[in-house]
Motif scaffolding. Structure first.
Motif, PDB file in Angstrom:
ATOM      1  N   LYS A 126      62.717  52.171 -81.016  1.00  0.00           N
ATOM      2  CA  LYS A 126      63.014  50.564 -80.790  1.00  0.00           C
ATOM      3  C   LYS A 126      64.161  50.328 -81.655  1.00  0.00           C
ATOM      4  O   LYS A 126      65.119  49.515 -81.354  1.00  0.00           O
ATOM      5  CB  LYS A 126      61.758  49.803 -81.483  1.00  0.00           C
ATOM      6  CG  LYS A 126      60.945  49.554 -80.272  1.00  0.00           C
ATOM      7  CD  LYS A 126      59.999  48.413 -80.551  1.00  0.00           C
ATOM      8  CE  LYS A 126      58.709  48.760 -81.180  1.00  0.00           C
ATOM      9  NZ  LYS A 126      57.795  47.751 -81.612  1.00  0.00           N
ATOM     10  N   SER A 142      57.597  54.322 -88.171  1.00  0.00           N
ATOM     11  CA  SER A 142      57.323  53.158 -87.141  1.00  0.00           C
ATOM     12  C   SER A 142      56.816  53.829 -85.754  1.00  0.00           C
ATOM     13  O   SER A 142      56.603  53.131 -84.889  1.00  0.00           O
ATOM     14  CB  SER A 142      58.744  52.504 -87.107  1.00  0.00           C
ATOM     15  OG  SER A 142      59.537  53.699 -86.431  1.00  0.00           O
ATOM     16  N   GLU A 197      49.595  55.186 -78.909  1.00  0.00           N
ATOM     17  CA  GLU A 197      50.043  54.609 -77.495  1.00  0.00           C
ATOM     18  C   GLU A 197      51.043  56.047 -76.942  1.00  0.00           C
ATOM     19  O   GLU A 197      50.952  56.074 -75.648  1.00  0.00           O
ATOM     20  CB  GLU A 197      51.089  53.434 -77.833  1.00  0.00           C
ATOM     21  CG  GLU A 197      50.192  52.209 -78.205  1.00  0.00           C
ATOM     22  CD  GLU A 197      49.981  52.097 -79.636  1.00  0.00           C
ATOM     23  OE1 GLU A 197      49.841  53.104 -80.260  1.00  0.00           O
ATOM     24  OE2 GLU A 197      49.335  51.009 -79.999  1.00  0.00           O
ATOM     25  N   TYR A 198      51.895  56.557 -77.819  1.00  0.00           N
ATOM     26  CA  TYR A 198      52.490  57.836 -77.189  1.00  0.00           C
ATOM     27  C   TYR A 198      51.769  58.783 -76.369  1.00  0.00           C
ATOM     28  O   TYR A 198      51.886  59.138 -75.236  1.00  0.00           O
ATOM     29  CB  TYR A 198      53.358  58.554 -78.170  1.00  0.00           C
ATOM     30  CG  TYR A 198      54.409  57.546 -79.012  1.00  0.00           C
ATOM     31  CD1 TYR A 198      54.776  56.463 -78.407  1.00  0.00           C
ATOM     32  CD2 TYR A 198      54.951  57.926 -79.992  1.00  0.00           C
ATOM     33  CE1 TYR A 198      55.682  55.604 -79.181  1.00  0.00           C
ATOM     34  CE2 TYR A 198      55.925  57.188 -81.111  1.00  0.00           C
ATOM     35  CZ  TYR A 198      56.241  56.023 -80.400  1.00  0.00           C
ATOM     36  OH  TYR A 198      57.190  55.356 -81.148  1.00  0.00           O
ATOM     37  N   VAL A 238      56.990  54.277 -64.890  1.00  0.00           N
ATOM     38  CA  VAL A 238      56.921  53.300 -66.017  1.00  0.00           C
ATOM     39  C   VAL A 238      56.547  53.853 -67.110  1.00  0.00           C
ATOM     40  O   VAL A 238      56.893  53.439 -68.157  1.00  0.00           O
ATOM     41  CB  VAL A 238      55.496  52.408 -65.411  1.00  0.00           C
ATOM     42  CG1 VAL A 238      55.260  51.362 -66.509  1.00  0.00           C
ATOM     43  CG2 VAL A 238      56.011  51.535 -64.397  1.00  0.00           C
ATOM     44  N   SER A 239      55.689  55.129 -67.241  1.00  0.00           N
ATOM     45  CA  SER A 239      55.379  55.558 -68.720  1.00  0.00           C
ATOM     46  C   SER A 239      56.531  56.046 -69.152  1.00  0.00           C
ATOM     47  O   SER A 239      56.860  56.103 -70.235  1.00  0.00           O
ATOM     48  CB  SER A 239      54.255  56.718 -68.350  1.00  0.00           C
ATOM     49  OG  SER A 239      53.438  56.496 -67.426  1.00  0.00           O
ATOM     50  N   ILE A 277      58.844  53.376 -70.651  1.00  0.00           N
ATOM     51  CA  ILE A 277      58.402  52.890 -72.097  1.00  0.00           C
ATOM     52  C   ILE A 277      58.619  54.088 -73.149  1.00  0.00           C
ATOM     53  O   ILE A 277      59.118  53.654 -74.321  1.00  0.00           O
ATOM     54  CB  ILE A 277      57.102  52.732 -72.085  1.00  0.00           C
ATOM     55  CG1 ILE A 277      56.590  51.407 -71.008  1.00  0.00           C
ATOM     56  CG2 ILE A 277      56.367  52.248 -73.247  1.00  0.00           C
ATOM     57  CD1 ILE A 277      55.068  51.574 -70.519  1.00  0.00           C
ATOM     58  N   THR A 308      48.675  58.491 -75.228  1.00  0.00           N
ATOM     59  CA  THR A 308      47.748  57.804 -74.234  1.00  0.00           C
ATOM     60  C   THR A 308      48.895  57.740 -72.942  1.00  0.00           C
ATOM     61  O   THR A 308      48.600  58.123 -71.684  1.00  0.00           O
ATOM     62  CB  THR A 308      47.445  56.379 -74.513  1.00  0.00           C
ATOM     63  OG1 THR A 308      46.728  56.385 -75.684  1.00  0.00           O
ATOM     64  CG2 THR A 308      46.366  55.654 -73.426  1.00  0.00           C
ATOM     65  N   LEU A 309      50.216  57.248 -73.370  1.00  0.00           N
ATOM     66  CA  LEU A 309      50.950  57.434 -71.975  1.00  0.00           C
ATOM     67  C   LEU A 309      51.184  58.589 -71.566  1.00  0.00           C
ATOM     68  O   LEU A 309      51.489  58.626 -70.326  1.00  0.00           O
ATOM     69  CB  LEU A 309      52.421  56.447 -72.535  1.00  0.00           C
ATOM     70  CG  LEU A 309      52.301  55.093 -72.882  1.00  0.00           C
ATOM     71  CD1 LEU A 309      53.582  54.625 -73.500  1.00  0.00           C
ATOM     72  CD2 LEU A 309      52.101  54.223 -71.627  1.00  0.00           C
ATOM     73  N   GLN A 315      54.079  54.818 -82.962  1.00  0.00           N
ATOM     74  CA  GLN A 315      52.836  54.423 -82.525  1.00  0.00           C
ATOM     75  C   GLN A 315      51.984  55.704 -82.061  1.00  0.00           C
ATOM     76  O   GLN A 315      52.144  55.806 -80.773  1.00  0.00           O
ATOM     77  CB  GLN A 315      52.816  53.461 -81.841  1.00  0.00           C
ATOM     78  CG  GLN A 315      53.263  52.144 -82.737  1.00  0.00           C
ATOM     79  CD  GLN A 315      54.081  51.271 -81.953  1.00  0.00           C
ATOM     80  OE1 GLN A 315      54.520  51.462 -80.948  1.00  0.00           O
ATOM     81  NE2 GLN A 315      54.170  49.772 -82.675  1.00  0.00           N
ATOM     82  N   GLY A 348      62.261  54.125 -74.229  1.00  0.00           N
ATOM     83  CA  GLY A 348      62.795  53.001 -75.286  1.00  0.00           C
ATOM     84  C   GLY A 348      61.873  53.109 -76.379  1.00  0.00           C
ATOM     85  O   GLY A 348      61.910  52.049 -77.163  1.00  0.00           O
ATOM     86  N   SER A 349      61.161  54.040 -76.755  1.00  0.00           N
ATOM     87  CA  SER A 349      60.024  54.004 -78.002  1.00  0.00           C
ATOM     88  C   SER A 349      60.751  53.935 -79.176  1.00  0.00           C
ATOM     89  O   SER A 349      59.914  53.691 -80.063  1.00  0.00           O
ATOM     90  CB  SER A 349      59.110  55.147 -77.697  1.00  0.00           C
ATOM     91  OG  SER A 349      59.851  56.487 -77.707  1.00  0.00           O
TER      92      SER A 349
END
Lengths: 181, 464
Positions: free
Chosen positions: B137, B89, B94-95, B127-128, B131, B97-98, B91, B134-135
């Motif tokens: 989920k 699950s 996104e990880y 903010v990164s 996120i 990039t953040l 991603q 909480g990645s």
């Protein structure tokens, strides 16, 4: 000076200022004091309108408009939606201990006291009414500052919003086994 | 300046690589980006200190060294992610990039010359982190940690922003040099300046988890996926301390007599809260969270002193601390994955390391060196880090704080040795763990760096 003398000496601008301040404090108190959360939100919207009035008095016309559009418009509508979704009709008695309440009172009171003391002691700089640029709060002068002096933070704020967007999509995306609403 | 531009653009490129079916390209691409940025960061090493973008960004050897530490740590951590291949699950695009974007925030915090830059930088980084916390989920603890971190962080940001507004009201500028000019020109600065400075400091101390603003740290560090805990406890801390140092030395050295006592009390509280609570932890990961609080205390000690030595002391300390933390968490991730197969509850406890020394001598050695470095035992980088920090405090004559700090670092030895004892002296059914060659290489590299800086600290200290 007695009160009637004070009233007679008011210029229209200062009179407006006092009236707005009175309204701001009143609506602000009502946000906290009203039992119904929907009423709280509506009072908060009124507070934002009063604050916009203050911005106009301070020659920040653009800020006043943005304040109404963003806060009174977008954010407060979100507030209303959330409250309606959560269905907070019944008045839940808050389960706070007396210790928490006293601690909160002391902390908040101390902060309030400090601010009163600070603003009483502070000498605010005087301004020259003749050399003052009344257009300072308009979009044009704001844009010039934003795109010249503050170009880098302005551009990098887009990274901040992109990060928030990526996060919203990533965390909000439906997984394979998730429930469908 | 170059790192910010490169990271912003190449971060987008990595995000778009996520559209590809195969996720195998993402890890090498991110590592390549970080390597390029690391080189670009040091391109102007020999230049004079200079300002960019209308006095928004400052660059000198100090900021370059700090950006270097942050980017290098990020490189090591990304290398330890193994591409998130074992998690369906996940991603990864996104990880990564953040992570890259959060580095933009970190570099902004390190090189800010204007408070607006500091604010935007802190926000990008925080903010990164919200996120990434909480990645995971489906894990309830990860969700809780993210929400807690977000709510507390939002409050801290509000306080910080209020402080900046008051500073602007008092001095009429967001610029560090202009604020310094105001502080120097006025014998009795307005009270608004004092309150503004304190509120700004509260916000920033929250981000580096100094007591009494540390209550979020254990839950968040414990709940977040371990790889992102590593990221938070190294990069956010390093950038935060660089920012506080730049703020205090750049603008407020003139009113040292005003803020030093506040910072001294916070330092002592942080040292006590971090070290003493860490003793009672049964979970290794939670112990590392408290240990990160205690290391924030040592770094604050150097900031409270604010002598000429402080600058190089915090550079060295941040590097030593980051490298040791990365190798400790690197070992934990491997062991927790192995133990987690048998019992999920024990995966991150000290007991997970039982018997590590028998079957996995390399991992046990890496863990030992990192623990020794965090505890500040000689022949490791951590010893010299503590030495420089303590000597800067001694220069300022802060003897009573020094006594507390030394006492607390002896307490630290106790809980760090719990992991070493578990690895070598306890019996356990841990079998030989398969480590990929690249992962092994990174762990060996962090260990070697720790030992090399432990043997010849002057190598780095002479540079900055």
């Amino acid at each position: 000076m007695d009160f009637s003398g004070f009233l007679n000496n008011l210029t229209p601008a200062t009179g407006f200022f006092y009236f707005l301040s009175f309204l701001t404090i009143l609506t602000g108190l009502m946000v906290v004091l009203s039992k119904n959360p929907i009423h709280s939100v509506l009072y908060l919207i009124a507070t934002f309108f009063c604050l916009s009035g203050h911005y106009v008095l301070l020659n920040a016309q653009f800020l006043a408009a943005v304040n109404i559009i963003v806060y009174a418009g977008a954010i407060m509508v979100l507030f209303l939606f959330v409250i309606m979704f959560l269905n907070l009709k019944q008045e839940d008695e808050e389960s706070k201990t007396n210790l928490t309440k006293i601690a909160a009172m002391v902390t908040g009171g101390t902060l309030f006291l400090i601010f009163v003391a600070v603003f009483r002691k502070t000498q605010f700089g005087a301004f020259n009414a003749y050399s003052f640029d009344s257009q300072v709060g308009m979009v044009e002068s704001l844009g010039e500052v934003l795109y010249k002096d503050y170009l880098l933070p302005f551009e990098l704020a887009s990274i901040l919003f992109l990060v928030a967007m990526i996060g919203a999509v990533m965390l909000g995306r439906r997984e394979a086994g998730d429930r469908h609403f | 300046m170059l790192p910010i531009v490169l990271l912003s653009i190449l971060g987008l490129v990595v995000l778009f690589l996520g559209f590809q079916k195969s996720k195998n390209l993402l890890l090498p691409a991110t590592l390549l980006v970080l390597a390029i940025v690391l080189v670009a960061n040091f391109l102007h090493w020999n230049d004079m200190p200079s300002l960019y973008f209308k006095n928004m960004l400052f660059e000198n050897k100090f900021t370059m060294a700090f950006s270097g530490i942050v980017i290098f740590s990020a490189f090591l951590i990304v290398a330890l992610t193994r591409g998130f291949v074992d998690d369906e699950s996940a991603q990864p695009a996104e990880y990564y990039t953040l992570m890259l974007f959060s580095l933009v925030g970190a570099v902004m915090m390190i090189g800010f010359e204007n408070l607006i830059m500091l604010f935007v930088g802190i926000e990008i980084l925080s903010v990164s982190m919200f996120i990434l916390t909480g990645s995971d989920k489906k894990n309830l603890r990860s969700n809780e940690a993210a929400l807690k971190y977000f709510l507390m962080g939002a409050f801290a940001t509000g306080i910080m922003l209020f402080g900046m507004a008051l500073l602007y009201g008092a001095t009429g500028s967001f610029n560090l040099t202009a604020i310094k000019g105001y502080v120097m020109a006025n014998n009795a600065p307005s009270a608004m300046l004092y309150v503004g400075l304190l509120m700004l400091l509260i916000g920033m101390l929250f981000k580096v988890s100094a007591a009494p603003f540390h209550f979020w740290t254990p839950d968040v560090y414990d709940g977040a996926p371990t790889i992102f805990t590593t990221y938070m406890s190294t990069i956010v801390k390093t950038a935060g301390f660089a920012a506080i140092y730049r703020l205090l030395s750049g603008s407020f050295s003139g009113i040292y007599s005003f803020w030093w006592m506040t910072l001294a009390v916070i330092t002592v509280l942080t040292l006590l809260a971090g070290n003493i609570t860490a003793v009672y932890q049964t979970s290794f990961k939670r112990m590392m969270a408290y240990s990160s609080i205690s290391h924030a205390g040592y770094l604050l000690l150097s900031l409270t002193a604010l002598t000429n030595q402080s600058q190089s002391a915090i550079v060295f300390y941040s590097l030593a601390y980051s490298i040791a933390t990365i190798s400790a968490f690197g070992v934990l991730m491997l062991v927790a994955k192995e133990t987690g197969v048998h019992s999920y509850e024990n995966a991150e406890r000290f007991e997970a390391f039982n018997g590590l020394g028998k079957k996995n001598p390399l991992l046990a050695f890496v863990l030992t060196v990192s623990m020794l470095s965090l505890a500040g035992i000689p022949l490791t980088a951590g010893f010299w880090g503590k030495f420089f920090v303590f000597s800067s405090a001694a220069d300022r004559g802060l003897t009573w704080m020094l006594v507390i700090a030394i006492l607390m670092s002896t307490v630290g030895i106790y809980y760090y040795f719990k992991a070493i004892i578990a690895a070598y002296m306890r019996e356990g059914e841990l079998s030989a763990i398969k480590v990929s060659p690249f992962y092994r290489l990174i762990l060996i590299a962090t260990t070697i760096i720790t030992l090399v800086f432990g043997l010849m600290p002057d190598f780095l200290k002479g540079l900055v």
